[in-house]
Design a protein around this motif. Sequence first.
Motif, short mmCIF file in Angstrom:
data_model
loop_
_atom_site.label_atom_id
_atom_site.label_comp_id
_atom_site.label_asym_id
_atom_site.label_seq_id
_atom_site.Cartn_x
_atom_site.Cartn_y
_atom_site.Cartn_z
N LYS A 98 1.21 -10.27 3.03
CA LYS A 98 0.06 -11.06 4.49
C LYS A 98 -0.28 -9.35 4.76
O LYS A 98 -1.73 -9.41 5.00
CB LYS A 98 1.18 -11.06 5.83
N ASP A 99 0.30 -8.29 5.60
CA ASP A 99 -0.13 -7.22 5.43
C ASP A 99 -1.45 -6.49 4.56
O ASP A 99 -2.25 -6.68 4.89
CB ASP A 99 -0.16 -6.02 5.98
N ARG A 102 -4.66 -8.97 4.19
CA ARG A 102 -5.20 -9.32 5.96
C ARG A 102 -6.45 -8.18 5.48
O ARG A 102 -7.60 -7.44 5.93
CB ARG A 102 -4.28 -8.90 6.73
N GLU A 103 -5.43 -6.57 4.99
CA GLU A 103 -6.75 -4.97 4.64
C GLU A 103 -6.88 -5.60 3.52
O GLU A 103 -8.19 -4.99 3.20
CB GLU A 103 -5.22 -4.66 4.38
N PRO A 105 -8.76 -8.93 1.73
CA PRO A 105 -8.99 -10.02 1.40
C PRO A 105 -9.68 -10.57 0.10
O PRO A 105 -8.89 -11.19 -0.37
CB PRO A 105 -9.17 -11.35 2.26
#
Length: 125
Positions: A98-99, A102-103, A105
């Motif tokens: 997920k991280d 987010r960083e 995409p």
Amino acid sequence: MANTPDMAPGRTTRSARTTGNRAGAATTSAREARLEDQVAQLQDDIKAIASTLARLSNEKVNEVRDVAKSEARHLQRQGQHVVEDVQEQASALEQQIKDTIREKPLTAVASALGIGFILALLSRH
């Protein structure tokens, strides 16, 4: 003293033979009684040994059952710890993915498209 047929040397009188037969019968009867007593005692001893063996085997069975239950509980606890560790690792990996999404995409979308394309090619063959 004169030798008469009843008193001849090497011969026994009828009453002496009867007494001897009675003594032999009494001795045989006594021997049989002793043998019967010994057989009865042996039977009692065998029963006692069988009872002791049964008790000892039951004790061993119970002891082994208790050890097996203890080991099963121990293995169950270990299995629960392994499951918890795997869940923690999966959760950490999910959070890391997920991280990363987010960083970066665009990189994540491009990677997902590439993986999907490769899986589609593999499924055709």
